[in-house]
Design a protein around this motif. Structure first.
Motif, mmCIF file in Angstrom:
data_model
loop_
_atom_site.group_PDB
_atom_site.id
_atom_site.type_symbol
_atom_site.label_atom_id
_atom_site.label_comp_id
_atom_site.label_asym_id
_atom_site.label_seq_id
_atom_site.Cartn_x
_atom_site.Cartn_y
_atom_site.Cartn_z
ATOM 1 N N GLU A 1 8.415 76.384 23.584
ATOM 2 C CA GLU A 1 8.121 75.185 24.357
ATOM 3 C C GLU A 1 9.381 74.373 24.608
ATOM 4 O OE1 GLU A 1 5.144 73.156 22.167
ATOM 5 O OE2 GLU A 1 3.473 74.394 22.919
ATOM 6 N N GLN A 2 10.257 74.295 23.596
ATOM 7 C CA GLN A 2 11.516 73.580 23.773
ATOM 8 C C GLN A 2 12.397 74.258 24.817
ATOM 9 O OE1 GLN A 2 12.523 70.663 22.570
ATOM 10 N NE2 GLN A 2 10.546 70.383 21.576
ATOM 11 N N LEU A 3 12.439 75.611 24.755
ATOM 12 C CA LEU A 3 13.227 76.347 25.747
ATOM 13 C C LEU A 3 12.653 76.139 27.142
ATOM 14 C CD1 LEU A 3 13.897 79.696 23.837
ATOM 15 C CD2 LEU A 3 15.535 77.870 24.304
ATOM 16 N N ALA A 4 11.316 76.201 27.237
ATOM 17 C CA ALA A 4 10.682 75.991 28.543
ATOM 18 C C ALA A 4 10.966 74.586 29.059
ATOM 19 C CB ALA A 4 9.171 76.219 28.433
ATOM 20 N N ARG B 1 12.927 73.627 32.328
ATOM 21 C CA ARG B 1 12.309 72.743 33.303
ATOM 22 C C ARG B 1 13.242 71.575 33.638
ATOM 23 N NH1 ARG B 1 8.153 71.282 30.528
ATOM 24 N NH2 ARG B 1 7.058 73.223 30.917
ATOM 25 N N ASN B 2 13.879 71.041 32.606
ATOM 26 C CA ASN B 2 14.824 69.951 32.844
ATOM 27 C C ASN B 2 16.016 70.419 33.669
ATOM 28 O OD1 ASN B 2 13.239 68.168 31.398
ATOM 29 N ND2 ASN B 2 14.306 68.543 29.474
ATOM 30 N N GLU B 3 16.501 71.639 33.344
ATOM 31 C CA GLU B 3 17.611 72.177 34.121
ATOM 32 C C GLU B 3 17.205 72.384 35.576
ATOM 33 O OE1 GLU B 3 18.666 75.712 32.084
ATOM 34 O OE2 GLU B 3 19.728 74.686 30.443
ATOM 35 N N LEU B 4 15.968 72.893 35.764
ATOM 36 C CA LEU B 4 15.475 73.100 37.123
ATOM 37 C C LEU B 4 15.355 71.767 37.860
ATOM 38 C CD1 LEU B 4 14.362 75.019 39.266
ATOM 39 C CD2 LEU B 4 12.093 74.751 38.245
ATOM 40 N N GLU B 5 14.831 70.758 37.154
ATOM 41 C CA GLU B 5 14.712 69.440 37.773
ATOM 42 C C GLU B 5 16.087 68.879 38.116
ATOM 43 O OE1 GLU B 5 12.124 67.750 38.742
ATOM 44 O OE2 GLU B 5 10.704 69.283 38.134
ATOM 45 N N SER B 6 17.053 69.107 37.191
ATOM 46 C CA SER B 6 18.411 68.636 37.461
ATOM 47 C C SER B 6 18.999 69.336 38.673
ATOM 48 C CB SER B 6 19.292 68.880 36.224
ATOM 49 O OG SER B 6 20.613 68.493 36.472
ATOM 50 N N THR B 7 18.792 70.681 38.735
ATOM 51 C CA THR B 7 19.295 71.439 39.879
ATOM 52 C C THR B 7 18.626 70.975 41.172
ATOM 53 O OG1 THR B 7 19.659 73.348 38.449
ATOM 54 C CG2 THR B 7 19.605 73.760 40.817
ATOM 55 N N LYS B 8 17.323 70.746 41.085
ATOM 56 C CA LYS B 8 16.590 70.285 42.268
ATOM 57 C C LYS B 8 17.099 68.913 42.708
ATOM 58 C CE LYS B 8 11.943 69.294 43.936
ATOM 59 N NZ LYS B 8 10.497 69.208 43.570
ATOM 60 N N THR B 9 17.353 68.064 41.697
ATOM 61 C CA THR B 9 17.870 66.735 42.030
ATOM 62 C C THR B 9 19.235 66.820 42.701
ATOM 63 O OG1 THR B 9 16.670 65.794 40.156
ATOM 64 C CG2 THR B 9 18.473 64.491 41.063
#
Length: 322
Positions: free
Chosen positions: A214-217, A221-229
């Motif tokens: 869950e922590q890795l996910a 997810r945070n990395e994806l959100e950062s990339t999306k941002t």
């Protein structure tokens, strides 16, 4: 009962010593025998008298047995007169604490360890029946099986993942079930505490692995959100630059258009001015031509009228008459 036997033995022994010393010819023996028999008789008599009374300590009740038969009425606290051949067993009716750990299985075959702390007490009126059926060590015979069975029955209703969330419900259900069970044996549960729930090592490892995943996910997810941002920021920046360039191009086009319109307007004004000039020049030339034509046809005679002493004016014919 024991006191009664001892008192009877003492009395019998005192009588034996007394009468035995009476048959002796030695005065000293008779004297000692009399003294010994008196002491033995006194002790036996006191023991006999005290065996007819009993004192029940605070927090206890007295269960009376006569030749092995249990009296159904327990003696309350305080001083009581009893038959010397009766035996009194003091039994506590105070609240006791039972702390046990039980292993149970959930509905999805997971093993858990449950610690249950039970505050319990015997029902005072039931102590004679409890003593008759289970003896003085009745708690060890009744309490552990009751708590164990109730814990296993209740835990088996839930999945392992539901135990923590359902803890208040499980606690109340266990307390009710344990109390129902104990009352069948003359006991009552005052309070039942669900102290702890420990899961098996394999389940703990699975939970730990799940938490890691869950922590890795969450990290992904945070990395994806950062990339999306960042991508959104880049798109916004590119859009802003494009809009700026478009506006700049529009501004330049508008400037060119305005310059062209101004130049066209200037040309139009210059054209109109040139046309007006040309028209005026043409009108002047036409007048001169008309005068020239008139002069060509003039016979040299002056007009016949004068205007004062001034020089006579030349009367030009109307342009239409030429």
């Amino acid at each position: 009962m024991t006191q009664l036997i001892i008192s009877l033995l003492l009395l019998f022994g005192a009588l034996v010593v007394f009468f035995g010393s009476r048959f002796s010819d030695d005065d000293e023996v008779r004297k000692v025998g009399s003294m010994g028999s008196f002491v033995g008789f006194a002790v036996g008599l006191v023991t006999l008298i005290t065996s007819c009374f009993t004192i029940i300590s605070p927090g206890t009740k007295g269960v009376v047995t006569v030749f092995g038969k249990v009296d159904p009425n327990a003696l309350p606290e305080g001083f009581h007169a009893i038959a010397p051949w009766a035996t009194v067993h003091e039994m506590s009716h105070r609240v006791e604490i039972d702390d046990e750990t039980h292993i149970a299985e959930t509905s999805d075959a997971q093993t858990v360890t449950i610690q249950i702390i039970t505050n319990w007490a015997p029902i005072g009126e039931e102590l004679p029946a409890i003593y008759q059926k289970y003896g003085m060590d009745y708690a060890k015979k009744i309490l552990p099986p009751a708590v164990k069975e109730c814990v296993r029955a209740e835990i088996a209703k839930y999945k392992v993942t539901e135990l923590i969330a359902s803890r208040p419900v499980i606690h109340k259900a266990m307390q009710d079930q344990i109390n129902v069970w104990l009352r069948r044996y003359g006991l009552e549960a005052r309070e039942v505490a669900l102290a702890s729930i420990d899961f098996s090592d394999s389940y703990d490892r699975a939970i730990e692995a799940k938490q890691v995943q869950e922590q890795l996910a969450l990290q992904r997810r945070n990395e994806l959100e950062s990339t999306k941002t960042e991508a959104d920021m880049a798109v916004a920046k590119a859009k802003g630059l494009a809009d700026s360039q478009i506006e700049d191009a529009r501004g330049k086009a508008m400037s060119i258009k305005l310059a062209a319109e101004a130049e066209a307007e200037g040309l139009r004004i210059r054209g109109e001015a040139q046309a007006d000039y040309n028209r005026r020049v043409a009108d002047s030339l036409n007048l001169l031509l008309l005068q020239g034509e008139y002069l060509k046809k003039w016979n040299g005679q002056l007009p016949t009228y004068m205007m004062g002493d001034s020089t006579p004016l030349m009367m030009l014919p109307d342009r239409k008459s030429v």
